[in-house]
Write an enzyme that holds these catalytic residues in place. Structure first.
Site, PDB file in Angstrom:
ATOM      1  N   LYS A 110       0.823  -1.214   0.000  1.00  0.00           N
ATOM      2  CA  LYS A 110       0.000   0.000   0.000  1.00  0.00           C
ATOM      3  C   LYS A 110       0.855   1.263   0.000  1.00  0.00           C
ATOM      4  CE  LYS A 110      -4.181  -2.027   1.891  1.00  0.00           C
ATOM      5  NZ  LYS A 110      -4.901  -2.334   3.121  1.00  0.00           N
ATOM      6  N   LYS A 193      -3.717  -9.672  -9.692  1.00  0.00           N
ATOM      7  CA  LYS A 193      -4.792  -9.926  -8.740  1.00  0.00           C
ATOM      8  C   LYS A 193      -5.876  -8.844  -8.881  1.00  0.00           C
ATOM      9  CE  LYS A 193      -5.135  -8.432  -4.440  1.00  0.00           C
ATOM     10  NZ  LYS A 193      -5.091  -8.194  -2.986  1.00  0.00           N
ATOM     11  N   LYS A 196      -9.607  -3.477  -5.936  1.00  0.00           N
ATOM     12  CA  LYS A 196     -10.167  -2.134  -6.061  1.00  0.00           C
ATOM     13  C   LYS A 196      -9.065  -1.130  -6.365  1.00  0.00           C
ATOM     14  CE  LYS A 196     -12.227  -3.313  -2.073  1.00  0.00           C
ATOM     15  NZ  LYS A 196     -13.186  -3.680  -1.034  1.00  0.00           N
TER      16      LYS A 196
HETATM   17  P1  TYM Z   1     -10.748  -6.878   1.485  1.00  0.00           P
HETATM   18  O1  TYM Z   1     -11.854  -5.939   1.755  1.00  0.00           O
HETATM   19  O2  TYM Z   1      -9.574  -6.385   0.715  1.00  0.00           O
HETATM   20  O3  TYM Z   1     -11.297  -8.142   0.719  1.00  0.00           O
HETATM   21  C1  TYM Z   1     -12.382  -8.899   1.220  1.00  0.00           C
HETATM   22  C2  TYM Z   1     -12.145 -10.368   0.933  1.00  0.00           C
HETATM   23  O4  TYM Z   1     -12.064 -10.585  -0.470  1.00  0.00           O
HETATM   24  C3  TYM Z   1     -10.886 -11.321  -0.772  1.00  0.00           C
HETATM   25  N1  TYM Z   1     -10.362 -10.910  -2.069  1.00  0.00           N
HETATM   26  C4  TYM Z   1      -9.976 -11.761  -3.026  1.00  0.00           C
HETATM   27  N2  TYM Z   1      -9.981 -13.104  -3.085  1.00  0.00           N
HETATM   28  C5  TYM Z   1      -9.530 -13.689  -4.229  1.00  0.00           C
HETATM   29  N3  TYM Z   1      -9.108 -12.977  -5.291  1.00  0.00           N
HETATM   30  C6  TYM Z   1      -9.091 -11.628  -5.300  1.00  0.00           C
HETATM   31  N4  TYM Z   1      -8.677 -10.943  -6.366  1.00  0.00           N
HETATM   32  C7  TYM Z   1      -9.536 -10.960  -4.113  1.00  0.00           C
HETATM   33  N5  TYM Z   1      -9.663  -9.644  -3.759  1.00  0.00           N
HETATM   34  C8  TYM Z   1     -10.159  -9.637  -2.508  1.00  0.00           C
HETATM   35  C9  TYM Z   1      -9.912 -10.963   0.338  1.00  0.00           C
HETATM   36  O5  TYM Z   1      -8.907 -11.937   0.475  1.00  0.00           O
HETATM   37  C10 TYM Z   1     -10.833 -10.891   1.530  1.00  0.00           C
HETATM   38  O6  TYM Z   1     -11.037 -12.164   2.102  1.00  0.00           O
HETATM   39  N6  TYM Z   1      -8.229  -7.049   5.774  1.00  0.00           N
HETATM   40  C11 TYM Z   1      -9.417  -7.550   5.112  1.00  0.00           C
HETATM   41  C12 TYM Z   1     -10.716  -7.220   5.847  1.00  0.00           C
HETATM   42  C13 TYM Z   1     -10.727  -7.669   7.264  1.00  0.00           C
HETATM   43  C14 TYM Z   1     -10.830  -9.025   7.710  1.00  0.00           C
HETATM   44  C15 TYM Z   1     -10.822  -8.950   9.143  1.00  0.00           C
HETATM   45  C16 TYM Z   1     -10.948 -10.255   7.067  1.00  0.00           C
HETATM   46  C17 TYM Z   1     -10.648  -6.876   8.352  1.00  0.00           C
HETATM   47  N7  TYM Z   1     -10.702  -7.639   9.494  1.00  0.00           N
HETATM   48  C18 TYM Z   1     -10.915 -10.116   9.911  1.00  0.00           C
HETATM   49  C19 TYM Z   1     -11.027 -11.414   7.850  1.00  0.00           C
HETATM   50  C20 TYM Z   1     -10.997 -11.328   9.262  1.00  0.00           C
HETATM   51  C21 TYM Z   1      -9.471  -6.911   3.735  1.00  0.00           C
HETATM   52  O7  TYM Z   1      -8.929  -5.867   3.517  1.00  0.00           O
HETATM   53  O8  TYM Z   1     -10.249  -7.568   2.851  1.00  0.00           O
END
Ligand code: TYM
Length: 324
Positions: A110, A193, A196
């Site tokens: 990031k 990958k 957003k």
């Molecule tokens: P975030 O919001 O970036 O993404 C949400 C979920 O979507 C999955 N994901 C993907 N999986 C496969 N291929 C992709 N291209 C792809 N893009 C996104 C992410 O792996 C995720 O599971 N830090 C986390 C949010 C969070 C969280 C938590 C998750 C905060 N606290 C506690 C689990 C447990 C995040 O930024 O996800």
């Protein structure tokens, strides 16, 4: 079994979110006690627009429900409706080595992309550990990009157990990530990958014209129509396999190898499958949007269920560390 996962309301949800996390989370909701939340505190590390944060948070709830989250089974809530999680994050931060956070690749990625290196962004994994540990979670369905965060969570829980618990009475359970190989990293239209922040997404509920445009702009090599093509490294085939049956995907692979069909034709086939796949969910989404109080009620009920568990765990933690 307690299942937990979160998703950031930092933008509109895309098919990487759907296959990486939402679909597996929905599949698990009947297998145990499920807690799924909208990570609005986390989104503040990259989004400083209050109207956008409110709007995205609401839409994550709507979209998750439209995709099949059943609020009778899974508790759906906003992270900030359980503010004790920030208290737990503070406590966890006191045993977390700086060096562990310095190695986190999400922070490095990031900041390399120009996101300001705030203290919040740096301690992001500590808040995430608190999210998981405050519900005594057993299983965390996520995409591969979150794997390291779950490892950090396990390290922090182990440190707390070693410092404040005993073998007989650990303070925390150690959670397990659940990551499915076939959907662990869904590629975006540029083959990286899907994310957003990379601007390469195909959104779950995008407009038809825009979605078609995105699919048609998937990057390919420049092989001519007649030439045989390589299905193994094709983003089109990889995305198609998410929506099509095994036999349909095998047929596309075969056709790639045979040659005689242009990439544009395959992209059309992919768009048609994708559009059809989400059709029932689009319909359900319209129904949810037209009932303004439904989402509010779901979130209020989810917050109540989440707080009941978080209160219990925090009493245990405060006593264990000596705050009570
Ligand atoms: P975030 O919001 O970036 O993404 C949400 C979920 O979507 C999955 N994901 C993907 N999986 C496969 N291929 C992709 N291209 C792809 N893009 C996104 C992410 O792996 C995720 O599971 N830090 C986390 C949010 C969070 C969280 C938590 C998750 C905060 N606290 C506690 C689990 C447990 C995040 O930024 O996800």
């Amino acid at each position: 079994m307690r299942i937990l996962s979160g998703i950031q309301p930092s933008g509109v949800l895309h098919i990487g979110n759907y296959f990486g996390m939402m679909r597996p989370a929905i599949a698990l909701q009947s297998r145990g006690e499920a807690f799924y939340f909208i990570a609005d505190y986390h989104a503040l590390t990259s989004l400083h627009d209050p109207d956008a944060l409110r709007e995205h948070s609401r839409h994550v709830a709507i979209d998750f429900l439209a995709c099949g989250l059943d609020p009778e089974r899974a508790a759906l809530f906003r992270q900030s409706d359980v503010p004790q999680v920030t208290e737990l994050a503070w406590i966890l931060g006191t045993v977390t080595p700086m060096s562990r956070l310095e190695l986190a690749h999400s922070f490095k990625d990031k900041t390399a992309r120009g996101v300001a290196a705030s203290a919040g962004l740096f301690t992001y994994p500590v808040l995430m550990a608190a999210d998981i540990l405050i519900y005594d979670s057993d299983v965390v369905p996520v995409g591969k990009d979150q794997k390291q965060h779950i490892e950090i969570t396990r390290d922090i829980a182990t440190r707390i157990n070693e410092t404040f618990g005993s073998r007989k009475q650990p303070v925390f359970k150690l959670p397990e990530a659940q990551i499915h190989a076939a959907t662990e990293t869904v590629p975006g239209i540029d083959g990286q990958k899907m994310s957003k922040s990379y601007g390469n997404t195909i959104d779950i509920f995008g407009e038809e014209k825009e979605t078609r445009k995105r699919v048609m702009s998937i990057v390919t090599d420049s092989r001519a129509v007649e030439a045989p093509k390589d299905p193994a490294n094709s983003t089109i085939v990889q995305l198609y396999s998410l929506f099509a049956t095994e036999a349909e995907t095998a047929a596309m692979r075969e056709s790639f190898r045979a040659g005689g069909t242009g990439y544009g034709e395959y992209k059309k086939q992919l768009f048609d499958k994708l559009w059809e796949f989400f059709a029932p969910m689009r319909q359900r989404r319209q129904e949810i949007i037209s009932d303004a109080s439904y989402v509010d009620n779901v979130l209020a009920n989810g917050a109540e269920r989440a707080n009941a568990i978080a209160d219990q765990v925090m009493s245990r933690v405060r006593a264990a560390v000596g705050l009570r």
